[in-house]
Design a protein around this motif. Structure first.
Motif: not given
Ligand code: SF4
Length: 334
Positions: A27-31, A51-55, A113-116
């Motif tokens: 799974k992708v971790l954003a916010g 984890d992509i929140h820092h990209l 992330g909000s969209l999903l």
């Protein structure tokens, strides 16, 4: 506590590689505002998170372009909500962000992330003994014979009546947003209208992203209509709660106050962000009045199929559309 792998790639390309290498359980971790919740509830049980929140490649946004607004998927909702250009040029987008969740959550939640975000259906989140086709395909739907007050009245199926919970996607839909994606097969662009699925017989499939595909940015065409826009959200608690009904609307008025262009999208009422094209058509060429706004609301809800406890949403949805149109009309005329 279930063990899971963790990767923090340094670039977007590395993130796509990590997702492809991790397989379907990754799974992708954003916010993290949805994923952490659902992991604690046992709804999501990833084998690994990327984890992509820092990209930095995802973080920026630009609302000053003459042709389009551009939002990196990693931009924080709080930063977007406070952007003065967005608030002036497209107030419906800014209001949808300002009314989404609490300030703490907006500080963390991301534009992509909000969209999903996933449904707030209590049976989906509670798990056994409640049957839920979204959580366990083929098990049934506890909401159909249970408490469906929060549930959808548009786009439902025998398998699932869960409402899409977000605000930002609803407002973006009204303005024909497009999504730039990146996955194992390279980049592609889709309209936001093609992202979310209606439940049909497979409510477990909520979106059309391919395995390992990421939302990179959101692009919104700039239109003169957007200045005359508003996002109206009705909920049980005004401080923070998910929408019982919401409407993102925009109007451009011609001479004598007749509607030259119109956008209407609904939230809290449907299984996905819902564009009300029939309601838009009903208003074109008409003078924007209390009566025409209510008629547009009725057109937007004409296909509603309420369940046992959510019949109030039909009248509430009509009123929400009409109130949003009145607010947008005032802005368009100023
Ligand atoms: Fe599950 Fe959808 Fe039924 Fe809720 S409405 S219990 S999410 S199948």
């Amino acid at each position: 506590m279930r063990p899971f792998g963790y990767a923090a790639p340094a670039t977007l390309a590395e993130a796509v590689e990590a997702l492809a290498a991790g397989g379907p359980g990754t799974k992708v971790l954003a916010g993290g505002t949805t994923l952490y919740d659902l992991m604690k509830l046992g709804v999501e049980r990833p084998t690994a998170v990327v984890d992509i929140h820092h990209l930095a490649e995802l973080a920026g946004f630009d609302t000053t372009g003459g042709d389009e607004l551009v939002f990196g998927a990693g931009a924080r909702l709080a930063d977007l909500a406070e952007d003065p250009v967005l608030r002036r040029d497209c107030p419906a987008l800014a209001e949808s962000l300002a009314k989404a969740a609490s300030q703490q959550l907006r500080n963390s939640a991301t534009a992509g992330g909000s969209l999903l975000q996933r449904t707030r259906c209590g049976y989906f989140r509670a798990g056994p003994p409640y049957p839920c086709n979204k959580r366990r395909p083929g098990s049934g739907c506890a909401a159909r014979d249970g408490m469906d007050r929060q549930h959808a009245v548009l786009g439902t199926s025998e398998s699932c009546v869960a409402a899409y919970p977000g605000d930002w996607a609803v407002a973006l839909l009204a303005f024909d947003a497009r999504l730039d994606l990146l996955g194992p097969d390279g980049p592609r662009t889709i309209p936001l209208s093609a992202l979310h699925r209606e439940p049909g017989d497979t409510p477990q499939h909520e979106h059309t992203l391919a395995d390992g595909e990421l939302i990179v940015r959101i692009r919104v065409p700039v239109t003169a209509t957007a200045r005359g826009s508003a996002f109206h959200k009705v909920r049980d608690r005004e401080s923070f709660a998910f929408a019982l009904a919401s409407a993102a609307v925009a109007v451009r008025l011609g001479r004598r106050g007749t509607v030259q262009d119109c956008r209407i999208a609904l939230g809290g009422l449907a299984t996905r962000p819902w564009r009300a094209h029939e309601a838009e058509q009903a208003l074109l060429g008409e003078e924007l009045t209390e009566r025409s706004a209510l008629l547009a609301g009725e057109a937007a809800l004409a296909g509603a199929r309420p369940g046992t406890h959510n019949g109030f949403k039909v009248a509430l949805g009509i009123r929400t559309v009409a109130d949003a149109l009145r607010a947008a009309g005032r802005r368009a005329a100023s």
